[in-house]
Design a protein around this motif. Structure first.
Motif, PDB file in Angstrom:
ATOM      1  N   ASN A 129     -53.459  69.459 -72.876  1.00  0.00           N
ATOM      2  CA  ASN A 129     -52.347  69.829 -73.747  1.00  0.00           C
ATOM      3  C   ASN A 129     -52.694  69.615 -75.222  1.00  0.00           C
ATOM      4  O   ASN A 129     -52.414  70.457 -76.081  1.00  0.00           O
ATOM      5  N   LEU A 130     -53.338  68.515 -75.472  1.00  0.00           N
ATOM      6  CA  LEU A 130     -53.724  68.173 -76.835  1.00  0.00           C
ATOM      7  C   LEU A 130     -54.721  69.186 -77.400  1.00  0.00           C
ATOM      8  O   LEU A 130     -54.582  69.657 -78.526  1.00  0.00           O
ATOM      9  N   LEU A 131     -55.704  69.523 -76.589  1.00  0.00           N
ATOM     10  CA  LEU A 131     -56.723  70.489 -77.042  1.00  0.00           C
ATOM     11  C   LEU A 131     -56.072  71.804 -77.440  1.00  0.00           C
ATOM     12  O   LEU A 131     -56.408  72.381 -78.473  1.00  0.00           O
ATOM     13  N   SER A 132     -55.129  72.267 -76.628  1.00  0.00           N
ATOM     14  CA  SER A 132     -54.537  73.539 -76.965  1.00  0.00           C
ATOM     15  C   SER A 132     -53.671  73.445 -78.225  1.00  0.00           C
ATOM     16  O   SER A 132     -53.593  74.371 -79.006  1.00  0.00           O
ATOM     17  N   ARG A 133     -53.080  72.274 -78.441  1.00  0.00           N
ATOM     18  CA  ARG A 133     -52.305  72.107 -79.673  1.00  0.00           C
ATOM     19  C   ARG A 133     -53.209  72.083 -80.913  1.00  0.00           C
ATOM     20  O   ARG A 133     -52.857  72.612 -81.958  1.00  0.00           O
ATOM     21  N   ILE A 134     -54.358  71.466 -80.775  1.00  0.00           N
ATOM     22  CA  ILE A 134     -55.301  71.426 -81.908  1.00  0.00           C
ATOM     23  C   ILE A 134     -55.743  72.839 -82.260  1.00  0.00           C
ATOM     24  O   ILE A 134     -55.723  73.243 -83.422  1.00  0.00           O
ATOM     25  N   ASP A 179     -55.676  57.665 -86.515  1.00  0.00           N
ATOM     26  CA  ASP A 179     -56.714  57.188 -85.609  1.00  0.00           C
ATOM     27  C   ASP A 179     -57.880  58.163 -85.516  1.00  0.00           C
ATOM     28  O   ASP A 179     -59.028  57.766 -85.466  1.00  0.00           O
ATOM     29  N   ILE A 180     -57.554  59.440 -85.458  1.00  0.00           N
ATOM     30  CA  ILE A 180     -58.580  60.464 -85.320  1.00  0.00           C
ATOM     31  C   ILE A 180     -58.283  61.588 -86.312  1.00  0.00           C
ATOM     32  O   ILE A 180     -57.148  62.034 -86.420  1.00  0.00           O
ATOM     33  N   VAL A 181     -59.299  62.014 -87.024  1.00  0.00           N
ATOM     34  CA  VAL A 181     -59.131  63.099 -87.996  1.00  0.00           C
ATOM     35  C   VAL A 181     -60.081  64.237 -87.653  1.00  0.00           C
ATOM     36  O   VAL A 181     -61.288  64.017 -87.484  1.00  0.00           O
ATOM     37  N   VAL A 186     -49.976  67.179 -87.738  1.00  0.00           N
ATOM     38  CA  VAL A 186     -49.921  65.815 -87.199  1.00  0.00           C
ATOM     39  C   VAL A 186     -49.564  65.839 -85.719  1.00  0.00           C
ATOM     40  O   VAL A 186     -48.544  66.404 -85.327  1.00  0.00           O
ATOM     41  N   ILE A 187     -50.411  65.238 -84.907  1.00  0.00           N
ATOM     42  CA  ILE A 187     -50.143  65.164 -83.471  1.00  0.00           C
ATOM     43  C   ILE A 187     -50.072  63.694 -83.053  1.00  0.00           C
ATOM     44  O   ILE A 187     -50.928  62.899 -83.417  1.00  0.00           O
ATOM     45  N   THR A 201     -56.254  68.631 -88.786  1.00  0.00           N
ATOM     46  CA  THR A 201     -55.380  67.954 -87.831  1.00  0.00           C
ATOM     47  C   THR A 201     -55.691  66.460 -87.774  1.00  0.00           C
ATOM     48  O   THR A 201     -56.859  66.063 -87.784  1.00  0.00           O
ATOM     49  N   VAL A 202     -54.639  65.661 -87.737  1.00  0.00           N
ATOM     50  CA  VAL A 202     -54.821  64.232 -87.510  1.00  0.00           C
ATOM     51  C   VAL A 202     -54.095  63.840 -86.223  1.00  0.00           C
ATOM     52  O   VAL A 202     -53.078  64.443 -85.857  1.00  0.00           O
TER      53      VAL A 202
END
Ligand SMILES: [Zn+2]
Length: 126
Positions: free
Chosen positions: A117-122, A38-40, A99-100, A46-47
């Motif tokens: 949470n997502l931002l920190s994982r990226i 969906d987002i790359v 991949v997230i 990261t996707v």
């Protein structure tokens, strides 16, 4: 393989605007990649997949219920989807992508937390 959900489902829009505000640059639905994420985020290798809980069987989620009729039909459908998800994730990882997966219920119910949470994982993956 048909996509069941539309391309611009609301939780996904929410996530995109949040990423954009945070200064991330991304591409959408890149056709050359396994599973058309969906987002790359090319810069972070990261996707992101925004998964509907029902179709993609979010574990322990109330939205991932099994309909009461035609149970075998649904179970087959669900196991096909999950197998496909696993395969595409493996392929992407082999190509060097991080991949997230984000679940729709998380985006709907705890948008701020999920996004943070997502931002920190990226960032930590790069
Ligand atoms: Zn869920």
């Amino acid at each position: 393989m048909s996509r069941i959900k539309g391309k611009d489902t609301k939780p996904e829009l929410l996530l995109r605007s949040m990423l954009h505000r945070a200064g991330f640059r991304f591409r959408l639905h890149v056709p050359g990649l396994p599973g058309r994420p969906d987002i790359v985020l090319p810069r972070y290798q990261t996707v992101i997949f925004v998964n509907g809980c029902f179709w993609h069987r979010h574990r322990n989620c109330k939205f991932a219920y099994t309909p009461k009729s035609r149970i075998e039909f649904w179970q087959q459908k669900f196991s096909d989807t999950v197998a496909r998800d696993t395969a595409k994730e493996k392929q992407l990882r082999e190509l060097g992508w991080n991949v997230i997966t984000v679940w729709e219920c998380e985006l709907k119910q705890q948008a701020q937390e999920t996004c943070a949470n997502l931002l920190s994982r990226i960032v930590s993956s790069s």
